[in-house]
Design a protein around this motif. Structure first.
Motif, PDB file in Angstrom:
ATOM      1  N   VAL A 120       0.768  -1.191   0.039  1.00 48.94           N
ATOM      2  CA  VAL A 120       0.054  -0.063  -0.092  1.00 48.94           C
ATOM      3  C   VAL A 120       0.771   1.245   0.112  1.00 48.94           C
ATOM      4  CG1 VAL A 120      -1.758  -1.127   1.163  1.00 48.94           C
ATOM      5  CG2 VAL A 120      -0.282   0.118   2.417  1.00 48.94           C
ATOM      6  N   PHE A 121       0.373   2.280  -0.678  1.00 47.22           N
ATOM      7  CA  PHE A 121       1.058   3.488  -0.718  1.00 47.22           C
ATOM      8  C   PHE A 121       0.039   4.640  -0.720  1.00 47.22           C
ATOM      9  CE2 PHE A 121       2.999   7.115  -3.382  1.00 47.22           C
ATOM     10  CZ  PHE A 121       4.232   7.118  -2.592  1.00 47.22           C
ATOM     11  N   TRP A 122       0.013   5.502   0.260  1.00 45.74           N
ATOM     12  CA  TRP A 122      -0.849   6.446   0.701  1.00 45.74           C
ATOM     13  C   TRP A 122      -2.218   6.012   1.061  1.00 45.74           C
ATOM     14  CZ3 TRP A 122       0.797  10.105  -3.831  1.00 45.74           C
ATOM     15  CH2 TRP A 122       2.067  11.054  -3.352  1.00 45.74           C
ATOM     16  N   TRP A 123      -2.534   4.692   1.127  1.00 52.95           N
ATOM     17  CA  TRP A 123      -3.874   4.278   1.565  1.00 52.95           C
ATOM     18  C   TRP A 123      -3.726   2.881   2.622  1.00 52.95           C
ATOM     19  CZ3 TRP A 123      -3.698   4.089  -4.053  1.00 52.95           C
ATOM     20  CH2 TRP A 123      -3.716   2.841  -4.370  1.00 52.95           C
ATOM     21  N   GLY A 124      -4.783   2.325   2.887  1.00 48.96           N
ATOM     22  CA  GLY A 124      -5.010   1.273   3.769  1.00 48.96           C
ATOM     23  C   GLY A 124      -5.211  -0.080   2.941  1.00 48.96           C
ATOM     24  N   SER A 125      -4.943  -1.059   3.531  1.00 50.22           N
ATOM     25  CA  SER A 125      -5.493  -2.520   3.168  1.00 50.22           C
ATOM     26  C   SER A 125      -5.872  -3.485   4.243  1.00 50.22           C
ATOM     27  CB  SER A 125      -4.533  -3.134   2.320  1.00 50.22           C
ATOM     28  OG  SER A 125      -4.656  -4.555   2.083  1.00 50.22           O
ATOM     29  N   GLN A 126      -7.009  -4.191   4.301  1.00 48.33           N
ATOM     30  CA  GLN A 126      -7.408  -5.094   5.031  1.00 48.33           C
ATOM     31  C   GLN A 126      -7.458  -6.480   4.584  1.00 48.33           C
ATOM     32  OE1 GLN A 126     -11.098  -3.561   6.851  1.00 48.33           O
ATOM     33  NE2 GLN A 126      -9.857  -2.595   8.442  1.00 48.33           N
ATOM     34  N   ARG A 127      -6.634  -7.453   4.963  1.00 44.99           N
ATOM     35  CA  ARG A 127      -6.655  -8.746   4.601  1.00 44.99           C
ATOM     36  C   ARG A 127      -6.809  -9.870   5.520  1.00 44.99           C
ATOM     37  NH1 ARG A 127      -3.786  -8.999  -0.127  1.00 44.99           N
ATOM     38  NH2 ARG A 127      -4.609 -11.135  -0.343  1.00 44.99           N
ATOM     39  N   LYS A 128      -7.708 -11.048   5.191  1.00 40.06           N
ATOM     40  CA  LYS A 128      -7.955 -12.087   6.161  1.00 40.06           C
ATOM     41  C   LYS A 128      -8.115 -13.499   5.201  1.00 40.06           C
ATOM     42  CE  LYS A 128     -11.768 -13.608   9.297  1.00 40.06           C
ATOM     43  NZ  LYS A 128     -12.934 -13.323   9.924  1.00 40.06           N
ATOM     44  N   THR A 129      -7.420 -14.501   6.003  1.00 40.96           N
ATOM     45  CA  THR A 129      -7.463 -15.657   5.472  1.00 40.96           C
ATOM     46  C   THR A 129      -7.966 -16.900   6.643  1.00 40.96           C
ATOM     47  OG1 THR A 129      -6.140 -17.244   4.342  1.00 40.96           O
ATOM     48  CG2 THR A 129      -5.169 -15.999   5.867  1.00 40.96           C
ATOM     49  N   ARG A 130      -8.688 -17.803   5.988  1.00 42.73           N
ATOM     50  CA  ARG A 130      -8.906 -18.931   6.898  1.00 42.73           C
ATOM     51  C   ARG A 130      -8.248 -20.061   6.726  1.00 42.73           C
ATOM     52  NH1 ARG A 130     -14.767 -17.318   6.605  1.00 42.73           N
ATOM     53  NH2 ARG A 130     -14.874 -18.924   4.874  1.00 42.73           N
ATOM     54  N   SER A 131      -7.181 -19.907   5.789  1.00 44.94           N
ATOM     55  CA  SER A 131      -6.355 -21.234   5.214  1.00 44.94           C
ATOM     56  C   SER A 131      -5.847 -21.932   6.413  1.00 44.94           C
ATOM     57  CB  SER A 131      -5.262 -20.487   4.550  1.00 44.94           C
ATOM     58  OG  SER A 131      -4.351 -21.927   3.810  1.00 44.94           O
ATOM     59  N   GLN A 132      -5.945 -23.239   6.319  1.00 45.41           N
ATOM     60  CA  GLN A 132      -5.522 -24.046   7.299  1.00 45.41           C
ATOM     61  C   GLN A 132      -3.834 -24.592   6.736  1.00 45.41           C
ATOM     62  OE1 GLN A 132      -7.410 -24.866  10.299  1.00 45.41           O
ATOM     63  NE2 GLN A 132      -8.131 -22.789   9.274  1.00 45.41           N
ATOM     64  N   GLN A 133      -3.492 -24.004   5.710  1.00 46.28           N
ATOM     65  CA  GLN A 133      -2.063 -24.300   5.411  1.00 46.28           C
ATOM     66  C   GLN A 133      -1.432 -23.342   4.906  1.00 46.28           C
ATOM     67  OE1 GLN A 133      -2.614 -27.344   2.026  1.00 46.28           O
ATOM     68  NE2 GLN A 133      -2.453 -28.819   3.586  1.00 46.28           N
ATOM     69  N   PHE A 134      -1.502 -21.648   5.696  1.00 40.52           N
ATOM     70  CA  PHE A 134      -1.034 -20.752   5.528  1.00 40.52           C
ATOM     71  C   PHE A 134       0.519 -20.683   5.539  1.00 40.52           C
ATOM     72  CE2 PHE A 134       0.728 -16.700   7.201  1.00 40.52           C
ATOM     73  CZ  PHE A 134       0.061 -15.990   6.387  1.00 40.52           C
ATOM     74  N   LYS A 135       1.096 -20.386   4.544  1.00 41.41           N
ATOM     75  CA  LYS A 135       2.602 -20.218   4.531  1.00 41.41           C
ATOM     76  C   LYS A 135       3.322 -18.810   4.590  1.00 41.41           C
ATOM     77  CE  LYS A 135       2.245 -24.075   0.955  1.00 41.41           C
ATOM     78  NZ  LYS A 135       0.715 -24.261   1.239  1.00 41.41           N
ATOM     79  N   GLY A 136       2.411 -17.876   4.626  1.00 36.72           N
ATOM     80  CA  GLY A 136       3.086 -16.397   4.773  1.00 36.72           C
ATOM     81  C   GLY A 136       2.949 -15.597   3.746  1.00 36.72           C
ATOM     82  N   GLY A 137       3.838 -14.577   3.620  1.00 41.33           N
ATOM     83  CA  GLY A 137       3.510 -13.355   2.666  1.00 41.33           C
ATOM     84  C   GLY A 137       4.414 -12.299   2.729  1.00 41.33           C
ATOM     85  N   SER A 138       4.135 -11.255   2.013  1.00 40.08           N
ATOM     86  CA  SER A 138       5.044 -10.153   2.086  1.00 40.08           C
ATOM     87  C   SER A 138       4.217  -9.014   2.328  1.00 40.08           C
ATOM     88  CB  SER A 138       5.735 -10.113   0.840  1.00 40.08           C
ATOM     89  OG  SER A 138       6.390  -8.818   0.554  1.00 40.08           O
ATOM     90  N   LEU A 139       4.440  -7.879   3.171  1.00 45.73           N
ATOM     91  CA  LEU A 139       3.630  -6.811   3.457  1.00 45.73           C
ATOM     92  C   LEU A 139       4.444  -5.469   3.444  1.00 45.73           C
ATOM     93  CD1 LEU A 139       1.697  -8.354   6.677  1.00 45.73           C
ATOM     94  CD2 LEU A 139       0.951  -8.423   4.206  1.00 45.73           C
ATOM     95  N   THR A 140       4.026  -4.685   2.504  1.00 48.75           N
ATOM     96  CA  THR A 140       4.829  -3.374   2.509  1.00 48.75           C
ATOM     97  C   THR A 140       3.804  -2.188   2.488  1.00 48.75           C
ATOM     98  OG1 THR A 140       6.402  -4.370   1.018  1.00 48.75           O
ATOM     99  CG2 THR A 140       6.070  -2.111   1.076  1.00 48.75           C
ATOM    100  N   ALA A 141       4.382  -1.274   3.533  1.00 49.01           N
ATOM    101  CA  ALA A 141       3.158   0.002   3.885  1.00 49.01           C
ATOM    102  C   ALA A 141       4.132   1.012   3.853  1.00 49.01           C
ATOM    103  CB  ALA A 141       2.309  -0.260   5.368  1.00 49.01           C
TER     104      ALA A 141
END
Length: 221
Positions: A120-141
């Motif tokens: 996100v750049f100059w704004w916001g983001s909301q994310r959600k997951t119910r995955s039972q095999q969550f592996k991770g990710g990348s978050l840039t604010a």
């Protein structure tokens, strides 16, 4: 023994080097204008911070790359190679960053995503997951905020999240049954791990790598 953050080591070496040159100049060992040296080469500190951040959170490469690009721009200016005012290129760069944030936001956003990537750049983001095999990710604010809800998700063994916050913030909510291990690079910023250690052995582990530059991250149960 506690290990110093890489950026602290880098800036320390840089300052020691400037001090040694100043000392040798005062002793007439070398003939260097320290003031001019600093005026010409100070952007190397910005480039170095960007490179260290890139090495710390390579998956969140957009933010560190922006810092490196800004440092290179200032270096070209101080060396007289580039004669362009910052404000002349700031608005096109802003447009490019907004476009990149849109590109990285395109794709699946179902509640079963195994990975969560958000920029996100100059704004916001909301994310959600119910995955039972969550592996991770990348978050840039960058001058924005990201909220990630993982309370209904689960991990098989271990997952990793890379966070980059520049004048922005990231909040990650996790289940109380997860073990969270946080490390990273704080520079006029930091992170707050409000999770509690699970009682049972063999709990799923979430590894969080944070680079916070005048920004922050919060991980809580």
């Amino acid at each position: 023994m506690d290990r110093r953050p890489p950026v602290q080591v880098f800036l320390g070496i840089l300052i020691v080097g400037v001090g040694l040159i100043a000392l040798l100049t005062q002793l007439d060992v070398v003939d260097v204008n320290v003031g001019q040296l600093v005026a010409d080469w100070w952007p190397l500190a910005v480039i170095g911070v960007g490179l260290v951040a890139l090495a710390t959170v390579p998956r969140a490469w957009i933010g560190p790359s922006v810092i490196v690009a800004v440092g290179v721009f200032f270096l070209l200016q101080t060396l007289g190679i580039l004669d362009v005012h910052l404000w002349e290129i700031l608005w096109p760069v802003g447009i490019i960053l907004v476009g990149l944030s849109l590109i990285t936001s395109i794709g699946s956003r179902s509640l079963d995503d195994d990975t969560i990537n958000s920029t996100v750049f100059w704004w916001g983001s909301q994310r959600k997951t119910r995955s039972q095999q969550f592996k991770g990710g990348s978050l840039t604010a960058i001058m924005g905020g990201i909220e990630v809800d993982l309370r209904d998700a689960d991990i098989v063994d271990k997952a990793e999240i890379a966070i980059f916050a520049l004048w922005g913030g990231v909040e990650v909510k996790v289940p109380p049954t997860w073990r969270v291990r946080t490390s990273g690079l704080p520079l006029l910023g930091g992170w707050d791990d409000k999770t509690t250690l699970p009682l049972e052995d063999g709990a799923p582990e979430l590894v969080v790598h944070v680079t916070a530059i005048m920004g922050g991250a919060e991980i809580k149960s």
